[in-house]
Design a protein around this motif. Structure first.
Motif, short mmCIF file in Angstrom:
data_model
loop_
_atom_site.label_atom_id
_atom_site.label_comp_id
_atom_site.label_asym_id
_atom_site.label_seq_id
_atom_site.Cartn_x
_atom_site.Cartn_y
_atom_site.Cartn_z
N HIS A 12 32.41 -58.37 27.17
CA HIS A 12 33.65 -58.97 26.68
C HIS A 12 33.74 -58.89 25.15
O HIS A 12 34.83 -58.69 24.60
CB HIS A 12 33.79 -60.41 27.16
CG HIS A 12 33.96 -60.52 28.65
ND1 HIS A 12 34.93 -59.86 29.36
CD2 HIS A 12 33.25 -61.21 29.58
CE1 HIS A 12 34.84 -60.14 30.64
NE2 HIS A 12 33.80 -60.96 30.80
N GLY A 13 32.62 -59.00 24.49
CA GLY A 13 32.60 -58.84 23.04
C GLY A 13 33.00 -57.44 22.63
O GLY A 13 33.74 -57.25 21.65
N GLU B 269 27.61 -59.89 30.47
CA GLU B 269 29.05 -60.18 30.50
C GLU B 269 29.56 -60.55 29.10
O GLU B 269 30.65 -60.11 28.71
CB GLU B 269 29.34 -61.32 31.48
CG GLU B 269 29.15 -60.94 32.92
CD GLU B 269 29.26 -62.12 33.86
OE1 GLU B 269 29.85 -61.95 34.94
OE2 GLU B 269 28.76 -63.22 33.53
N ILE B 270 28.80 -61.33 28.37
CA ILE B 270 29.19 -61.71 27.01
C ILE B 270 29.29 -60.46 26.13
O ILE B 270 30.24 -60.29 25.37
CB ILE B 270 28.21 -62.74 26.42
CG1 ILE B 270 28.32 -64.05 27.20
CG2 ILE B 270 28.48 -62.96 24.94
CD1 ILE B 270 27.24 -65.05 26.88
N LEU C 151 28.41 -67.33 32.01
CA LEU C 151 28.42 -65.90 31.75
C LEU C 151 27.00 -65.40 31.46
O LEU C 151 26.23 -66.07 30.78
CB LEU C 151 29.32 -65.56 30.57
CG LEU C 151 30.81 -65.78 30.76
CD1 LEU C 151 31.56 -65.53 29.45
CD2 LEU C 151 31.35 -64.87 31.84
N VAL D 36 36.64 -66.20 28.26
CA VAL D 36 35.24 -66.36 27.85
C VAL D 36 34.95 -67.81 27.50
O VAL D 36 33.91 -68.36 27.87
CB VAL D 36 34.91 -65.41 26.67
CG1 VAL D 36 33.55 -65.74 26.08
CG2 VAL D 36 34.95 -63.96 27.12
#
Length: 58
Positions: free
Chosen positions: A38-39, A34-35, A30, A24
């Motif tokens: 992934h978070g 997507e953020i 991103l 990341v």
């Protein structure tokens, strides 16, 4: 000292967390989705690591 299954699992999840964080942090393009994705993955891994640490103490 012999590593227990918990120690090996903690090591595995720590590597996964570090890899995801590095991925990341290395990206400049991103999307918000997507953020968020992934978070959420990091939150799950963090929860698992916390549970393993508690189990290790007991």
């Amino acid at each position: 000292m012999k590593k227990t299954k918990i120690d090996k699992t903690i090591e595995y999840y720590t590597i996964k967390v570090n890899g995801l964080v590095n991925f990341v942090n290395s990206k400049n393009d991103l999307t918000v989705e997507e953020i968020i994705k992934h978070g959420e993955q990091l939150a799950v891994l963090d929860y698992k690591l916390t549970a393993l640490e508690v189990a290790k103490e007991n």
